[in-house]
Design an enzyme around this catalytic site. Sequence first.
Site, PDB file in Angstrom:
ATOM      1  N   SER A  10      44.223  53.296  43.534  1.00 55.36           N
ATOM      2  CA  SER A  10      43.087  52.534  44.060  1.00 55.36           C
ATOM      3  C   SER A  10      43.083  52.441  45.579  1.00 55.36           C
ATOM      4  CB  SER A  10      43.135  51.111  43.495  1.00 55.36           C
ATOM      5  OG  SER A  10      44.313  50.454  43.968  1.00 55.36           O
ATOM      6  N   GLY A  12      45.519  50.602  46.856  1.00 59.34           N
ATOM      7  CA  GLY A  12      46.351  49.412  46.982  1.00 59.34           C
ATOM      8  C   GLY A  12      47.827  49.732  46.829  1.00 59.34           C
ATOM      9  N   VAL A  13      48.657  48.740  47.106  1.00 66.13           N
ATOM     10  CA  VAL A  13      50.105  48.950  47.105  1.00 66.13           C
ATOM     11  C   VAL A  13      50.661  49.086  45.688  1.00 66.13           C
ATOM     12  CG1 VAL A  13      50.683  46.471  47.146  1.00 66.13           C
ATOM     13  CG2 VAL A  13      52.274  48.138  48.132  1.00 66.13           C
ATOM     14  N   ASP A  14      50.049  48.424  44.706  1.00 65.93           N
ATOM     15  CA  ASP A  14      50.594  48.454  43.347  1.00 65.93           C
ATOM     16  C   ASP A  14      50.556  49.851  42.737  1.00 65.93           C
ATOM     17  OD1 ASP A  14      51.107  45.707  43.404  1.00 65.93           O
ATOM     18  OD2 ASP A  14      49.096  45.219  42.674  1.00 65.93           O
ATOM     19  N   SER A  15      49.390  50.505  42.778  1.00 69.31           N
ATOM     20  CA  SER A  15      49.293  51.845  42.196  1.00 69.31           C
ATOM     21  C   SER A  15      50.094  52.857  43.002  1.00 69.31           C
ATOM     22  CB  SER A  15      47.826  52.278  42.075  1.00 69.31           C
ATOM     23  OG  SER A  15      47.153  52.207  43.319  1.00 69.31           O
ATOM     24  N   MET A  34      39.482  56.758  41.436  1.00 69.13           N
ATOM     25  CA  MET A  34      38.241  56.560  40.678  1.00 69.13           C
ATOM     26  C   MET A  34      37.197  55.872  41.544  1.00 69.13           C
ATOM     27  SD  MET A  34      39.680  55.192  37.010  1.00 69.13           S
ATOM     28  CE  MET A  34      41.332  54.709  37.520  1.00 69.13           C
ATOM     29  N   CYS A  99      35.806  46.918  32.207  1.00 67.74           N
ATOM     30  CA  CYS A  99      36.137  48.058  33.068  1.00 67.74           C
ATOM     31  C   CYS A  99      37.439  48.711  32.606  1.00 67.74           C
ATOM     32  CB  CYS A  99      36.240  47.617  34.521  1.00 67.74           C
ATOM     33  SG  CYS A  99      36.623  48.965  35.660  1.00 67.74           S
ATOM     34  N   GLY A 123      48.651  50.637  38.149  1.00 70.36           N
ATOM     35  CA  GLY A 123      49.434  49.622  38.840  1.00 70.36           C
ATOM     36  C   GLY A 123      49.294  48.248  38.222  1.00 70.36           C
ATOM     37  N   CYS A 196      35.053  44.109  41.164  1.00 68.46           N
ATOM     38  CA  CYS A 196      35.217  45.344  41.933  1.00 68.46           C
ATOM     39  C   CYS A 196      33.942  45.799  42.632  1.00 68.46           C
ATOM     40  CB  CYS A 196      35.769  46.438  41.047  1.00 68.46           C
ATOM     41  SG  CYS A 196      35.090  46.511  39.388  1.00 68.46           S
TER      42      CYS A 196
END
Length: 358
Positions: A10, A12-15, A34, A99, A123, A196
């Site tokens: 995404s 972001g840090v998690d993914s 995506m 989603c 993530g 989102c």
Amino acid sequence: MSTKVVVGMSGGVDSAVAAHLLKQQGYDVLGVFMKNWDDDDNTDHCTARQDFLDVLAVADVLGIEVEAVNFAAEYKERVFSYFLAEYQAGRTPNPDVLCNAEIKFRAFLDDAIARGAAYIATGHYAGKGTDSAGRATLLRAADANKDQSYFLYRLDQAQLSPALFPLANLCKPEVREIARRIGLPNAAKKDSTGICFIGERNFRAFLERYLPREPGAMKTPEGRVVGQHQGLMYYTLGQRQGLGIGGQKGASEEPWFVAAKDMATNTLVVVQGHDHPLLQQSTLAAGQLNWIAGVAPDPDRPYTAKTRYRQTDATCRITRLDADTLELAFDAPQWAVTPGQSVVLYDGEACLGGGIIN
């Protein structure tokens, strides 16, 4: 030859850390970004361009390939149309739940399989296990504060079985520390908030673009008019902010809350006090059920449930269960149970599934 996994990235840090961990475990990792929303490409509200640049920068550090896919058409058809219909009907939907079920674990999963992947990964803070019958189970994450199993309750076996959750046993500070240690450029990027496709913008202004205003009366349960609402769709049960009621002659100083919507008369019912009886509910009914195992839970056992994401678990029992209806009775009254939101059932650490509150 290493096993291929496609990671939904995404920006972001998690993914990003999820992709790193999978590469460390020896998987052949492909990152896929995506794009689910096209309507605001050139506005300040759409962060997709910057998010994709962040994904590319992360992939460069990790040494993995990245591709972009556009699921905007699928998102509008499967998620956004439902979102609008629910608001128009006076309910408060949770588009993140839909989603996940329709885009991240369906359209994205189909795309990954077409690319020859054995697994997909995200993530999400959630865990996965196997029950005594060999079925995949959805578990809470180790980080109780970040656990996202609530948002994943609509997955089925075909969606959960090929899914990997690399962050299952990590807490958020650990994830950021890993990102910092390996030099990821988004290690300090703040978490995204809000729906989102709405982002940080004003929710009422966004909804007005698609649904017309229908102002009406704000009334107490006794029928006293205390103000005007701008349209029932803009309000949700338990809402305190943005009512614009202020001081009322002869009324107490306690804050006002939305307690009910009367669609037939276009009336918003408001009450004073957080603990008003109309905001407390000991039972609920839900439909559009989904059970992750593919079979319904045993109705004779006690469970816990959440009627909103940040809520602590509430002990409950099943009073009715058939193919289309789940009815629960709670040991203690639940606050502002909201039609359109999800009730999610847990058995200890396992998320069993749930449904949409009627």
